[in-house]
Every structure is written in structure tokens, then in C-alpha cells.
Write an enzyme that holds these catalytic residues in place. Structure first.
Site, PDB file in Angstrom:
ATOM      1  N   PRO A 742       0.816  -1.216   0.000  1.00 35.50           N
ATOM      2  CA  PRO A 742       0.000   0.000   0.000  1.00 35.50           C
ATOM      3  C   PRO A 742       0.846   1.261   0.000  1.00 35.50           C
ATOM      4  O   PRO A 742       1.990   1.256   0.480  1.00 35.50           O
ATOM      5  CB  PRO A 742      -0.770  -0.108   1.312  1.00 35.50           C
ATOM      6  CG  PRO A 742       0.133  -0.898   2.194  1.00 35.50           C
ATOM      7  CD  PRO A 742       0.859  -1.864   1.309  1.00 35.50           C
ATOM      8  N   ARG A 780      -5.269  16.152  -7.228  1.00 37.50           N
ATOM      9  CA  ARG A 780      -6.297  15.104  -7.096  1.00 37.50           C
ATOM     10  C   ARG A 780      -7.719  15.578  -7.391  1.00 37.50           C
ATOM     11  O   ARG A 780      -8.451  14.897  -8.111  1.00 37.50           O
ATOM     12  CB  ARG A 780      -6.222  14.433  -5.718  1.00 37.50           C
ATOM     13  CG  ARG A 780      -4.854  13.821  -5.417  1.00 37.50           C
ATOM     14  CD  ARG A 780      -4.879  12.886  -4.225  1.00 37.50           C
ATOM     15  NE  ARG A 780      -5.554  11.655  -4.559  1.00 37.50           N
ATOM     16  CZ  ARG A 780      -6.747  11.319  -4.131  1.00 37.50           C
ATOM     17  NH1 ARG A 780      -7.407  12.127  -3.334  1.00 37.50           N
ATOM     18  NH2 ARG A 780      -7.297  10.190  -4.504  1.00 37.50           N
ATOM     19  N   TYR A 784      -9.133  13.602 -10.534  1.00 42.19           N
ATOM     20  CA  TYR A 784     -10.044  12.477 -10.216  1.00 42.19           C
ATOM     21  C   TYR A 784     -11.351  12.928  -9.587  1.00 42.19           C
ATOM     22  O   TYR A 784     -12.065  12.097  -9.006  1.00 42.19           O
ATOM     23  CB  TYR A 784      -9.394  11.514  -9.203  1.00 42.19           C
ATOM     24  CG  TYR A 784      -7.962  11.197  -9.446  1.00 42.19           C
ATOM     25  CD1 TYR A 784      -7.581  10.423 -10.540  1.00 42.19           C
ATOM     26  CD2 TYR A 784      -6.971  11.651  -8.579  1.00 42.19           C
ATOM     27  CE1 TYR A 784      -6.248  10.118 -10.759  1.00 42.19           C
ATOM     28  CE2 TYR A 784      -5.639  11.350  -8.789  1.00 42.19           C
ATOM     29  CZ  TYR A 784      -5.274  10.593  -9.880  1.00 42.19           C
ATOM     30  OH  TYR A 784      -3.967  10.284 -10.097  1.00 42.19           O
ATOM     31  N   CYS A 811      -4.511  29.211 -14.253  1.00 43.93           N
ATOM     32  CA  CYS A 811      -5.318  29.641 -15.381  1.00 43.93           C
ATOM     33  C   CYS A 811      -6.002  28.442 -16.051  1.00 43.93           C
ATOM     34  O   CYS A 811      -5.680  28.078 -17.174  1.00 43.93           O
ATOM     35  CB  CYS A 811      -4.411  30.371 -16.366  1.00 43.93           C
ATOM     36  SG  CYS A 811      -5.341  31.236 -17.612  1.00 43.93           S
ATOM     37  N   TYR A 841      -0.078  11.313  -2.677  1.00 50.62           N
ATOM     38  CA  TYR A 841      -0.274  11.838  -4.031  1.00 50.62           C
ATOM     39  C   TYR A 841      -0.608  13.335  -4.005  1.00 50.62           C
ATOM     40  O   TYR A 841      -1.440  13.810  -4.760  1.00 50.62           O
ATOM     41  CB  TYR A 841      -1.370  11.048  -4.762  1.00 50.62           C
ATOM     42  CG  TYR A 841      -1.116   9.559  -4.751  1.00 50.62           C
ATOM     43  CD1 TYR A 841      -0.067   9.016  -5.498  1.00 50.62           C
ATOM     44  CD2 TYR A 841      -1.882   8.691  -3.959  1.00 50.62           C
ATOM     45  CE1 TYR A 841       0.190   7.648  -5.458  1.00 50.62           C
ATOM     46  CE2 TYR A 841      -1.625   7.330  -3.926  1.00 50.62           C
ATOM     47  CZ  TYR A 841      -0.596   6.812  -4.678  1.00 50.62           C
ATOM     48  OH  TYR A 841      -0.334   5.471  -4.645  1.00 50.62           O
TER      49      TYR A 841
HETATM   50  N1  LLP Z   1       1.561  -0.852  -6.112  1.00 44.83           N
HETATM   51  C1  LLP Z   1       1.517  -0.476  -7.393  1.00 44.83           C
HETATM   52  C2  LLP Z   1       2.075  -1.338  -8.423  1.00 44.83           C
HETATM   53  C3  LLP Z   1       0.923   0.745  -7.743  1.00 44.83           C
HETATM   54  O1  LLP Z   1       0.862   1.096  -9.011  1.00 44.83           O
HETATM   55  C4  LLP Z   1       0.380   1.566  -6.739  1.00 44.83           C
HETATM   56  C5  LLP Z   1      -0.234   2.851  -7.075  1.00 44.83           C
HETATM   57  C6  LLP Z   1       0.458   1.127  -5.412  1.00 44.83           C
HETATM   58  C7  LLP Z   1       1.029  -0.089  -5.135  1.00 44.83           C
HETATM   59  C8  LLP Z   1      -0.085   1.916  -4.256  1.00 44.83           C
HETATM   60  O2  LLP Z   1      -1.447   2.120  -4.355  1.00 44.83           O
HETATM   61  P1  LLP Z   1      -2.218   2.808  -3.119  1.00 44.83           P
HETATM   62  O3  LLP Z   1      -2.150   1.879  -1.948  1.00 44.83           O
HETATM   63  O4  LLP Z   1      -1.551   4.100  -2.826  1.00 44.83           O
HETATM   64  O5  LLP Z   1      -3.602   3.008  -3.590  1.00 44.83           O
HETATM   65  N2  LLP Z   1      -2.541   9.361  -7.984  1.00 44.83           N
HETATM   66  C9  LLP Z   1      -3.624   8.507  -7.664  1.00 44.83           C
HETATM   67  C10 LLP Z   1      -3.167   7.139  -7.248  1.00 44.83           C
HETATM   68  C11 LLP Z   1      -2.333   6.454  -8.291  1.00 44.83           C
HETATM   69  C12 LLP Z   1      -1.822   5.153  -7.783  1.00 44.83           C
HETATM   70  C13 LLP Z   1      -0.825   4.553  -8.686  1.00 44.83           C
HETATM   71  N3  LLP Z   1      -0.351   3.291  -8.245  1.00 44.83           N
HETATM   72  C14 LLP Z   1      -4.454   9.146  -6.552  1.00 44.83           C
HETATM   73  O6  LLP Z   1      -4.095  10.236  -6.100  1.00 44.83           O
HETATM   74  O7  LLP Z   1      -5.485   8.629  -6.151  1.00 44.83           O
END
Ligand code: LLP
Length: 866
Positions: A742, A780, A784, A811, A841
Site C-alpha cells: 500500500p 487530485r 479524479y 489559469c 499523491y
Molecule cells: N503498487 C503499485 C504497483 C501501484 O501502481 C500503486 C499505485 C500502489 C502499489 C499503491 O497504491 P495505493 O495503496 O496508494 O492506492 N494518484 C492517484 C493514485 C495512483 C496510484 C498509482 N499506483 C491518486 O491520487 O489517487
């Protein structure tokens, strides 16, 4: 003249609300309470004891009449005893009347008038018992026979059966009605639902669910202040709570929405009961007898119009008839011709979809569809004019709410959810209240919870609209879990001091990071946790997380070099490289660093065999579906660029064998912000099954994606459930090392973004608070539509709030951090805004667009600020 004493409140209690002594105590309490607040008089309308109407129906159908009568008599005598009443003195006459119906001369022929008399006994008995009990408890209750006040009216085209056993009642009161009704001496009155007077002087009944309608008719005739429907649920919900536990209580609806929801599925209010109140302008409320303190659902004409989906419902057993005709184009009378055939077979058409060569209609499930061969006959008949296909069983899924037409753009993820199913028919009503999809019944399984979540996420269901939506069923059932207060509330002065140094500025609380890390390291089934550093690569955060025993997951060579530079003593064994479309040299460098490398395509092996020859690596798979808080963070399924599809696993293994590449791990990360606590356990099960086939696999990595409750209504992530799922599946496949990775979960809630207010501006009725950074500091919301709480740190305790859009200085029209946020009305230039839960993020995605400087960053730790 309307005197004070003629203001009425009508309360209706259903079968379960009148079948126990404690419920009658509640009825007495509620009625007395209503009377004391506002000097109104109270009319209580009751149903029969639960189950009694079913018994009476069987009797009316001539089924074991003596046995059933005896059973009913015993049941009601027993209930009198439970209430401390003398059955003979109080109910003797009624029981004799009930018994007499069984031996009545009419019993043999069972004419409709006799059936109505039989059916009416349940309410007559329950109301007689109830009035006696309430009087015995000191309440000033009178009893009246509903048939003296409610008149059945004949409708054109009504069958004889309906004109006796499913009647409508007169709703326009004659001049003296109110005065006559009020002349009854007792301050509170008890009467029956379901029964009315037939024009011939006999009894008529209103049909199933008729008690709600009786109460509504009384309310209309008396011009009541309110009709309250007391039942055993807390009100109407945005979906059937049994299917969607996250369904939200609908606190306020207008009549038309309530009508649509009641008609398309919700069972809590009978659809026929709304029109009488609507036409007479009488407000309605649905309330919970067990928990009278809950707000319930209020239905009235003055409900503020909040556009958005209010509810989603499903009807199963729908039959579609698809009619294909090449000769239809511009042919006059084709529709008339086919609809005439439906009429001939007594079938009423619900939804209609048509194109130039096809008309598809839906039929609601009805008695004659199930019990007769009417469909066959209809199809044969239609075959004379077109090609017919019957599609059944189907499910009609309906979204109800005002302003559906202007919402379509918010439904893209909802379309996507449907996109995986076969939608046979879509229908949008021109009253702008209803959008219906018809899918195969089998495909509808499990769809509603998903759709409901998607509607909230996309903003199409405006659950934050104050006063419209209440708590979720789950929260009402278990009590809303108390969210721990955010760490920053107690650090306000410190944060204001940092903001004074300069904004925009991210501040991270290391204690919160450690707390979250420990929530996961305590999981017995998990052998190793990695932190996805892309969420937040701040060196102090990486060191804190590594100190908790986490490895670090990197997506680029830059991240690999960063972790080795900033985390002293980091072992390459604790670093995982999961690249996506990275250049060749990053794989080479990763192997040189000795970290674990994940590969997710065959092409890399074929083009760069020398990079992988003789190595050991992990294989990243796409399990065919993606999950997550937004389409852009789903990393599985055909639309995603990540992972080797399952169909190519064999070819990959062949290619690996050719270059002596050993696969020691399987990896799948299918998305980010996944609410379903069961997701990971399913991924492990899937990967373990594949690992068993491959043979060389030692480790299974089920990815990250754990969610964070950003919005006030987001459910808290149930870590215990997550753990339990992993423990269970690990017990089934104990031979693999289980790895999770995570990112967000560890850091999101630990971070806040501090901004300064630049300007407060009103334009065309929209009030905006401008901040010194927006999408440049935090992408974000614009990428999103993500929700982050926004607070005025200088005026945290202000109670006078106004809705503002919070915008940045970039802008771009999309430079909005939050829409319609309640913030202190006094918000002014120089105030410090805190954007919550931005530790993941946030800074790492910030940019210098418009040549604005990047935010500063601070770490709060026990020792102070770093
Ligand atoms: N492992 C892999 C291979 C990943 O690609 C990611 C996130 C994670 C783990 C961690 O995921 P998490 O537990 O943080 O959900 N910018 C977006 C999130 C993009 C995530 C990309 N990969 C946001 O702000 O929601």
C-alpha cells in the site's frame, strides 16, 4: 371557522407496530406527545395484527374456514390477555361477529361483499383491542369505524373485484365533514386502515398496503397538519438496505420523487398513499416505531429542489418483448397495431424503446404472466405483424431523482459499470425523474451496491446535500463508528505558525504515519509489507516507515536511487521495482542494485533477453478487472496498460524458460482506493491458484489500493475484515509468502496542505474563496474529482457558514479544490485554509504550472518540526 381543536395529525401504525404490548405503549406515548406539542388532535389509523390479513384472505378464499377462524379467535383472545384486558368483555362481540361470518348464508358462495366483510375483521379487532388498552393506560382515546368516514368511489372501467376489494376513496370532504369528525368527544381517536364504506352500504377494502392509503385519505379529508406513517424501518432509503447496506436515509423528498421511489421498488410506503396527501398539500413523514427519535423521511411540497439521483431500485421478473419489423419504417399505425394486441391479452406495457426497425417493451411481473400461457399467445399473435423475441427474466434498474437530464455527464462511471453487462433497454422519462436500464436478471446480481457507490463517487447522488440525505443504513444499524478526531485539530497553533512562515505548505505528522503502518504490520497472514513510495517519498517518511519494518516499492530508477540515498542501511532485499513501460536501462540498473524486479510483458523478454537471462524476477499480472476510486486509477482490465493478461501467461513462461529466467513471485495491483475489503483475499486466491500451476513461485504480492475515508460519508476501512480475509485465504494456501504494497493508506491522513486565502469573490450567485495554490499544489480534485475536506484554520469554531467553491490561482477552469464547501461566512483574505488528507499523491504530483513555486514541506514529530 377552523378552531384550534380541529387541527389534526394522522398517525398510521402497521401490523408489526400493533402486535406487541410494548408497541402499544409506544403508540400511546407518541400520540400523547403529538397532542401536547401544538394543541392538535390525533387520529391513529391501524392495520391488523401481523399475519392476520393473510389468514383472512385464506378464509375469504374458502380455505379451511373453521380451522382458521378458531386460530384467529385464539390469537386475539391471547393478545387481550397479554394486554391485561378481559377478552369476553372487550372483544366478545367482535369475535362472535367473526365466527358468524364462517356460518353466514353467504359463506358458501363467497360473494365479494362477504369477502370484504371477512377481510375487514382484522382491523376492526386490532383497533378495538388497541383503543381499550390505551384507555386502560389513562389515554383519552375514542374509537371510530372508518366506514363511517371513508367512502369507496366507483371508477370507470373498474372490475367488480376491484370495486369491492381494491377500492379508491373519496378525498374531497363535504362541507360538514370536519365539524362532524371533530364532534367525537375523545381528544384522540383510533380507527382502522384498509376498510371503507361501499356505495351499497356494505364493506369495501382498499387492497394490499391499504392502511397507508386510508391514513392519507383521512389526512386529506381533515386537511391534517401531517400524516405520519409509523413502520419498522427508519424511513425511505436511497436503495433497498438489505441489498445495499450503505444506502442512505432520504431525509426529505418532494411528492413526485417519493411517488417515483415508492412505485419503482421501495416497499415502505404504498404508492397509492401519496396522491391524496399531495393533492391536499398535507406533508407526510415516515418514522420508525422502535426508534421514534430518528428523523425519518419527510415528504412535502416545499422540499428544496436538489438535482441528483435520490434512489436506485430494482424490479426483478421483468419480461421484455422485442419486436422486429423491416416494414415499420414510417409505416402509419404499426405501433397502434402491436399495442392493440397487448391490450387484447390484458397486458399493460411499462417501458418502451424503439428504433427504426425494432420496438422493445417491458412488462412488469404480474399474476397472469406467471400463471398463464399469455406470453405464448401474445407472441403468436404478434408474429403476424413482426418478428418477436421474448427476453426473460430481466431486471429493471431505475435511478430516481430530479433533474436526471442534467446529470448524464456525471454518470460516466455508472455507464462503465453497466458497460460490462448487456443492457437491453434504456428509458428516460420526460418528467425528468427516472432513468431505467433493463439487464438480464442474472447480470443484476451484486450490481446495486456497485452502482450505488459509483453514484456517490461521481457526485450524481448528492449525499452531502444538507437535509436531503441522512445516515446510512449500516450506520443506523450499528451506530456510526466514531471517527477519531484528526491529528491536526490539536496542532492548530503549530500549523498556523508554520503557515505564517509561508504557504502553500504541506505538513506531515509522523505519529499518524506510524499508527497506520502498525495497523498493517500486525497482520499475521502478511509476511512482508512494502510502502509504495510514489504516494509520498519524503525522506523522513520513508525512514519512519522503513523503521516499522516495511520494504519500499519503487516505480522508477529515480525512486530506487532516492530510497538508497535517504534510508540508511536499506537492504536491496527490501526494495521492489515495479516499473511500467520503463526504459531498458532502468531494468539493468535495478538488477545491478540487487532489488526485486517485476516484469509485466513478454515483449521485454524478447527484445532484451540479455537483461533477463539467468535472473530471478516477479511477474505482474492483469487479472482481467480493475478496481478503485476513479477510472483513472484502475490498473487492471483491457483499458489499463499494466500487467500481463492471463491469456499470455503460458507464452510468457515459455519465453522465460528460453532465457533461463526464473519466476519466483506473482504480483497483481488492480487499482487504488478499493472499498471492498474482500478484494485482496480474492486476488490472493486467484494468484495462488496460478502459482500452483507455475511451480517456481514462492511469493504472492496482492498490491496496494487500501482506501482512505476522504469524504465525511466515506465508510471507514475495516482493517479487521481485511485481515480476517487474508488470514482465512492464507490458511488455504499457506505455502506462499504473502506481500502487500500500500501507499495511500500509510500517509494520506498524515498530511495537510496549508494555503492562504487570496480573494473572496461572488459571481452570478456563486461565492468563491481563492487560495494561493490550487491544482498546481494538489492535482487530485481536478484529475479524479477527488474530495478533500477544506477547513478555515483561523476560524475553526465559527458556526455561521456559507457555501463556497474553493479555487486556486491557476489559469484553468478545472482549478477547483472543492465545490460548495461550507466555510465560515467571514472567511477573508489572509485566512489559512487547511486541505485535509493530502499526505498521499499530494506534493509528489505538484507542479510548477503557470510558473508558480512548489509548496514547502514540514515534518511534525515528537521532537518538533523538521
Ligand atoms: N503498487 C503499485 C504497483 C501501484 O501502481 C500503486 C499505485 C500502489 C502499489 C499503491 O497504491 P495505493 O495503496 O496508494 O492506492 N494518484 C492517484 C493514485 C495512483 C496510484 C498509482 N499506483 C491518486 O491520487 O489517487
Amino acid at each position: 371557522m377552523v378552531t384550534q381543536a380541529q387541527r389534526w395529525v394522522v398517525l398510521k401504525f402497521g401490523g408489526t407496530s400493533v402486535s406487541r404490548r410494548n408497541r402499544w405503549d409506544t403508540i400511546g406515548r407518541i400520540a400523547a406527545g403529538r397532542m401536547s406539542d401544538g394543541d392538535v388532535r390525533v387520529l391513529v389509523v391501524v392495520s391488523a395484527l401481523s399475519g392476520v390479513t393473510n389468514e383472512l384472505l385464506a378464509i375469504a378464499n374458502g380455505d379451511d374456514v373453521p380451522g382458521r377462524l378458531a386460530g384467529l379467535i385464539e390469537r386475539h383472545r391471547g393478545f387481550c390477555v397479554e394486554l391485561g384486558l378481559d377478552p369476553d368483555a372487550m372483544l366478545g362481540e367482535r369475535l362472535a361477529a367473526l365466527e358468524a361470518l364462517g356460518t353466514d348464508a353467504r359463506a358458501a358462495g363467497r360473494p365479494l361483499a362477504w369477502q370484504a366483510d371477512v377481510l375487514a375483521q382484522g382491523e376492526l379487532m386490532s383497533s378495538t383491542i388497541g383503543a381499550a388498552y390505551l384507555r386502560s393506560q389513562g389515554h383519552d382515546f375514542g374509537w371510530c369505524d372508518a366506514r363511517d368516514w371513508l367512502d369507496a368511489i366507483a371508477l370507470p372501467n373498474q372490475s367488480e373485484w376491484a370495486s369491492r376489494l381494491a377500492v379508491n376513496c373519496r378525498r374531497d370532504a363535504d362541507a360538514g365533514f370536519g365539524t362532524r369528525f371533530a364532534a367525537q368527544p375523545a381528544r384522540m381517536l383510533l380507527s382502522q386502515g384498509f376498510i371503507a364504506r361501499h356505495a351499497d352500504g356494505g364493506t369495501a377494502v382498499l387492497g394490499r398496503g391499504g392502511s397507508d392509503t386510508s391514513a392519507a385519505c383521512f389526512g386529506a379529508l381533515l386537511g391534517a397538519e401531517r400524516v405520519e406513517i409509523w413502520t419498522d424501518v427508519p424511513g425511505m432509503f436511497s436503495a433497498n438496505p438489505r441489498e445495499v447496506p450503505d444506502a442512505r436515509l432520504l431525509a426529505r423528498l418532494d411528492y413526485a420523487e417519493a411517488q417515483e421511489i415508492a412505485t419503482t421498488g421501495a416497499k415502505v410506503l404504498h404508492p397509492r398513499s401519496i396522491a391524496p396527501c399531495r393533492d391536499a398539500g398535507v406533508p407526510m413523514a415516515i418514522l420508525d416505531t422502535e426508534r421514534p427519535e430518528l428523523p425519518g423521511t419527510r415528504i412535502d411540497a416545499s422540499a428544496a429542489t436538489v438535482p441528483g439521483v435520490k434512489a436506485i431500485s430494482r424490479r426483478d421478473g421483468v419480461v421484455l418483448v422485442s419486436m422486429e419489423s423491416i416494414g415499420m419504417w414510417q409505416q402509419v399505425g404499426f405501433l397502434a397495431d402491436i399495442f392493440e394486441r397487448f391490450r387484447r391479452h390484458g397486458l399493460s406495457v411499462d417501458l418502451i424503446g424503439s428504433s427504426e426497425t425494432n420496438v422493445t417493451i417491458s412488462l412488469d411481473p404480474s399474476e397472469n404472466l406467471v400463471t398463464s400461457n399469455v406470453l405464448e399467445a401474445l407472441a403468436a399473435d404478434l408474429a403476424e405483424v413482426c418478428r418477436v423475441k421474448v427476453i426473460a427474466p430481466c431486471t429493471a434498474i431505475t435511478l430516481v431523482g430530479r433533474g436526471m437530464r442534467s446529470l448524464l455527464h456525471k454518470l460516466s462511471d455508472v455507464w462503465a459499470t453497466f458497460g460490462q453487462e448487456r443492457v437491453h433497454l434504456i428509458s428516460q422519462s420526460s418528467n425528468d425523474l427516472n432513468l431505467t436500464f433493463v439487464v438480464d436478471e442474472a447480470d443484476a446480481e451484486g450490481l446495486l451496491p456497485q452502482l450505488h457507490a459509483e453514484l456517490i463517487r461521481s457526485g450524481a447522488m448528492p449525499v452531502r446535500a444538507a437535509g436531503v440525505f441522512g445516515p446510512s443504513w449500516r450506520d443506523l444499524a450499528v451506530g456510526r463508528p466514531q471517527r477519531p478526531a484528526s491529528w491536526w485539530v490539536g496542532r492548530r497553533d503549530q500549523l498556523l505558525a508554520r503557515a505564517a512562515v509561508g504557504t502553500p505548505r504541506y505538513v506531515y505528522d509522523l505519529a499518524t504515519v506510524r499508527d497506520h503502518a502498525r495497523m498493517l504490520t500486525g497482520t499475521a497472514a502478511v509476511d512482508q509489507c512494502f510502502f509504495a513510495i510514489k504516494a509520498n517519498p519524503h525522506p523522513a517518511i520513508l525512514r519512519a516507515i522503513a523503521a516499522e519494518g516495511f520494504g519500499l516499492e519503487c516505480v522508477s530508477l529515480g525512486e530506487i536511487e532516492h530510497v538508497f540515498a535517504h534510508v540508511p542501511g536499506l537492504s536491496p532485499r527490501n526494495v521492489l521495482f515495479t516499473p511500467s513501460f520503463a526504459p531498458r536501462r532502468e531494468y539493468e540498473a535495478a538488477f545491478d542494485h540487487g532489488v526485486t524486479v517485476t516484469i509485466d510483458n513478454i515483449e521485454a523478454l524478447r527484445r532484451w533477453p540479455e537483461v533477463f537471462r539467468g535472473r530471478t524476477a516477479w511477474l505482474r499480472l492483469d487479472l482481467g478487472h480493475g478496481e478503485g476510486h476513479h477510472a483513472k486509477v484502475k490498473t487492471g482490465g483491457v483499458a489499463a496498460k499494466f500487467g500481463l493478461p492471463l491469456a499470455k501467461v503460458d507464452a510468457f513462461l515459455d519465453a522465460a524458460r528460453d532465457i533461463d529466467l526464473r519466476i519466483s513471485g506473482l504480483h497483481a495491483h488492480l487499482g487504488s482506493g478499493i472499498d471492498d475489503a474482500g478484494h485482496w483475499h480474492g486476488v490472493y486466491a486467484h494468484l495462488a491458484g496460478l502459482a500452483d500451476m507455475i511451480g517456481t513461485v514462492e511469493t504472492i504480492d496482492i498490491g496496494g489500493g487500501l482506501p482512505v475515508p476522504y469524504a465525511p460519508e466515506s465508510p471507514l476501512f475495516d482493517v479487521a475484515l481485511w485481515r480476517a480475509g487474508l488470514d482465512e485465504i492464507k490458511a488455504s494456501y499457506p505455502r506462499y509468502r504473502l506481500v502487500v504494497e500500500p501507499g495511500r493508506y500509510l500517509v494520506a491522513e498524515a498530511g495537510v496542505l496549508l494555503l492562504s486565502v487570496t480573494q473572496v469573490v461572488e459571481k452570478d450567485g456563486v461565492r468563491r474563496v481563492g487560495a494561493d495554490a490550487g491544482m498546481n499544489a494538489l492535482m487530485r480534485p481536478s484529475v479524479y474529482d477527488a474530495y478533500h475536506g477544506i477547513h478555515n484554520l483561523d476560524r475553526l469554531d465559527d458556526t455561521e457558514l456559507t457555501e463556497f467553491d474553493v479555487v486556486g490561482p491557476i489559469c484553468e477552469s478545472g482549478d477547483v479544490l472543492g465545490h460548495g464547501r461550507p466555510l465560515p461566512a467571514a472567511t477573508a483574505e489572509g485566512d489559512v485554509l487547511l486541505v485535509a488528507d493530502t499526505g498521499a499523491y499530494g506534493m509528489v504530483m505538484a507542479n510548477t504550472y503557470n510558473l508558480r513555486a512548489l509548496p514547502a514541506e514540514d515534518i511534525l514529530d515528537e521532537g518538533g518540526i523538521e
